[in-house]
Design a protein around this motif. Structure first.
Motif, PDB file in Angstrom:
ATOM      1  N   ALA A  89       5.001  13.060   9.642  1.00  0.00           N
ATOM      2  CA  ALA A  89       4.755  12.946  11.083  1.00  0.00           C
ATOM      3  C   ALA A  89       4.070  14.186  11.632  1.00  0.00           C
ATOM      4  O   ALA A  89       4.217  15.296  11.108  1.00  0.00           O
ATOM      5  N   LEU A  90       3.303  13.960  12.686  1.00  0.00           N
ATOM      6  CA  LEU A  90       2.758  15.032  13.511  1.00  0.00           C
ATOM      7  C   LEU A  90       3.624  15.103  14.762  1.00  0.00           C
ATOM      8  O   LEU A  90       3.753  14.112  15.482  1.00  0.00           O
TER       9      LEU A  90
ATOM     10  N   SER B 268       0.827  -1.201   0.000  1.00  0.00           N
ATOM     11  CA  SER B 268       0.000   0.000   0.000  1.00  0.00           C
ATOM     12  C   SER B 268       0.868   1.261   0.000  1.00  0.00           C
ATOM     13  O   SER B 268       0.587   2.226  -0.722  1.00  0.00           O
ATOM     14  N   LEU B 269       1.930   1.260   0.782  1.00  0.00           N
ATOM     15  CA  LEU B 269       2.824   2.419   0.844  1.00  0.00           C
ATOM     16  C   LEU B 269       3.518   2.653  -0.493  1.00  0.00           C
ATOM     17  O   LEU B 269       3.730   3.801  -0.903  1.00  0.00           O
TER      18      LEU B 269
ATOM     19  N   SER C 204       3.021   6.869  18.175  1.00  0.00           N
ATOM     20  CA  SER C 204       2.166   5.896  17.494  1.00  0.00           C
ATOM     21  C   SER C 204       2.567   5.816  16.020  1.00  0.00           C
ATOM     22  O   SER C 204       3.107   6.773  15.462  1.00  0.00           O
ATOM     23  N   GLY C 205       2.288   4.650  15.433  1.00  0.00           N
ATOM     24  CA  GLY C 205       2.648   4.445  14.033  1.00  0.00           C
ATOM     25  C   GLY C 205       3.808   3.492  13.859  1.00  0.00           C
ATOM     26  O   GLY C 205       4.540   3.579  12.878  1.00  0.00           O
TER      27      GLY C 205
ATOM     28  N   THR D 282      -1.337   8.292   6.152  1.00  0.00           N
ATOM     29  CA  THR D 282      -1.595   8.711   7.539  1.00  0.00           C
ATOM     30  C   THR D 282      -0.267   8.973   8.242  1.00  0.00           C
ATOM     31  O   THR D 282       0.614   8.106   8.247  1.00  0.00           O
ATOM     32  N   PRO D 283      -0.084  10.147   8.834  1.00  0.00           N
ATOM     33  CA  PRO D 283       1.190  10.442   9.499  1.00  0.00           C
ATOM     34  C   PRO D 283       1.339   9.667  10.804  1.00  0.00           C
ATOM     35  O   PRO D 283       0.353   9.269  11.418  1.00  0.00           O
ATOM     36  N   ILE D 284       2.578   9.450  11.201  1.00  0.00           N
ATOM     37  CA  ILE D 284       2.862   8.889  12.520  1.00  0.00           C
ATOM     38  C   ILE D 284       2.834  10.025  13.534  1.00  0.00           C
ATOM     39  O   ILE D 284       2.742  11.203  13.160  1.00  0.00           O
TER      40      ILE D 284
END
Length: 336
Positions: free
Chosen positions: A148-149, A101-102, A125-126, A109-111
Motif C-alpha cells: 500500500a501507499l 494473476s495475484l 483506491s484498490g 500495483t499497490p492500493i
C-alpha cells in the motif's frame, strides 16, 4: 705526510647476502603489512559514508511522508468501507482473473490508503485488489498482507477524486455508478452540491460525458436502492429512464416497486424489466431462462420532433433542462 692505507679486496666467501629492502619489491606492488592510510583519508571516508546514509534516510522519510513509499501492511488493518465506493458490483469472471494473476505474479500495483488511527487504515483506491487478496487469504492461498501507499489527502474530496480517477483509468465505471458516487459524496457532505461534485470528481471528462452523468442522477435518486445490476442500465436505456422519470414522477414509483418485488437475478432480467416498464408492458421472470431477451430501445416519449432544412426542433414536456444540456453538449462535441 700521512701514510696512505692500502685497501685489500674482500674475500667473497666472507660477504653475507644483502637483506631484502623495500626497493627490491616490484614497482606497483606492496605487501599488506606495508600499506598505510593517512589518518585524514580515514576521517574523510567515514564522513562521506555518514553523509550518504543520512541522505538515504532523509529520502526514505520524505517518501514516507509524501505517500510515495510502498509499505506492507496487514489486510486486517484496512477498512474497505471507509468511503462510499463508486464501484457497486464486480463481475465474478473479472475477480477470478484478478485472483489468478495475484497468485501467479503477486501484487504488482499497490492500493492507496489513509491512516485513520495508528496502525489502522481506510481504503481510498484498490477495492478490487484488496477484495481479491482477502478472498485468497481466506482460502489459505495468499498472504495476509497488502502492498500500500499511505496517502495524506488534504481533504476528503481529494480522497474521493483519487478513488474515481483510479477506477476511470483502470476499469471504466458505468454511468449509474458514476452518478451514484456523485450523489453519495454530496450526501456525505464531501461536496456542497451535485454540480460541485460532478465538476470535481470528473474534471477530466468531456462536457458531454458530465452531462450524461448528470442525467443519470434522477435514476440513482429514484431507483438506487433496488438496482442490483448497474451494468444492465446501459447509457441508452438509462437516459431513456431518466427522461421518463423527469416527465412522469409517478412512473418512477411504479418502476421502483417492480424492481423491489421482482428482485431480478441477472443483468439481463433487470434490463428486461426496465424495458417492459418503459414500454408499458408486463414483466415475466421467465426472461433470462431461455426466452429471448429484448434489446433495450428508447421508447416513444412525450417529445415532438420536427425538422426542416438546417433545423431540428424538439418540443414537449419531456424536453427538460437536462435533455437540452445533453443535446447541446452532443452537438458541440460532434465531429463532421
Amino acid at each position: 705526510m700521512a701514510k696512505r692505507k692500502r685497501l685489500a679486496v674482500p674475500d667473497p666467501s666472507q660477504i653475507a647476502a644483502p637483506e631484502t629492502k623495500a626497493m627490491d619489491i616490484p614497482i606497483g606492488y606492496a605487501p599488506d603489512h606495508m600499506k598505510r592510510r593517512a589518518p585524514i583519508a580515514d576521517v574523510a571516508g567515514q564522513a562521506a559514508t555518514t553523509a550518504a546514509l543520512e541522505t538515504v534516510a532523509g529520502e526514505m522519510q520524505a517518501a514516507r511522508e509524501e505517500g510515495r513509499l510502498v509499505q506492507k501492511i496487514p489486510l486486517d488493518a484496512v477498512d474497505a468501507a471507509h468511503m462510499i465506493r463508486d464501484r457497486i458490483t464486480i463481475d465474478p469472471e473479472e475477480m477470478a482473473t484478478l485472483e489468478a494473476s495475484l497468485l501467479a505474479r503477486g501484487q504488482q500495483t499497490p492500493i492507496e490508503v489513509v491512516e485513520t488511527t495508528p496502525g489502522r487504515y481506510g481504503l481510498i483506491s484498490g477495492w478490487r485488489r484488496i477484495s481479491a487478496l482477502r478472498s485468497l487469504a481466506q482460502r489459505g492461498e495468499g498472504p495476509g498482507n497488502v502492498l500500500a501507499l499511505i496517502r495524506k489527502p488534504d481533504t476528503a474530496s481529494d480522497a474521493y477524486i483519487a478513488m474515481v480517477e483510479e477506477n476511470e483509468i483502470r476499469v471504466g465505471l458505468s454511468y449509474f455508478e458514476r452518478a451514484s458516487i456523485v450523489a453519495g459524496s454530496v450526501r456525505e457532505g464531501v461536496f456542497r452540491n451535485e454540480k460541485e461534485a460532478l465538476n470535481s470528481l470528473f474534471a477530466a471528462a468531456s462536457r458531454a460525458k458530465r452531462s450524461k452523468i448528470k442525467s443519470f442522477l434522477p435514476v440513482v435518486e429514484t431507483l438506487g436502492a433496488y438496482v442490483r445490476h448497474p451494468s444492465a442500465l446501459t447509457e441508452r436505456l438509462g437516459l431513456a429512464v431518466s427522461t421518463r422519470l423527469q416527465a412522469e414522477p409517478d412512473w418512477g414509483k411504479r418502476l421502483y416497486n417492480r424492481l423491489r418485488k421482482a428482485d431480478p437475478a441477472t443483468p439481463e432480467d433487470e434490463a428486461a424489466l426496465i424495458q417492459k416498464a418503459l414500454e408499458g408492458g408486463s414483466y415475466s421472470k421467465k426472461v433470462g431462462q431461455g426466452a429471448a431477451k429484448p434489446a433495450p430501445t428508447i421508447p416513444a416519449s412525450p417529445i415532438t420532433v420536427s425538422r426542416s432544412k438546417g433545423t431540428l426542433r424538439l418540443s414537449g414536456p419531456a424536453v427538460t433542462e437536462d435533455l437540452m444540456d445533453a443535446v447541446e453538449a452532443l452537438v458541440r462535441d460532434w465531429k463532421t
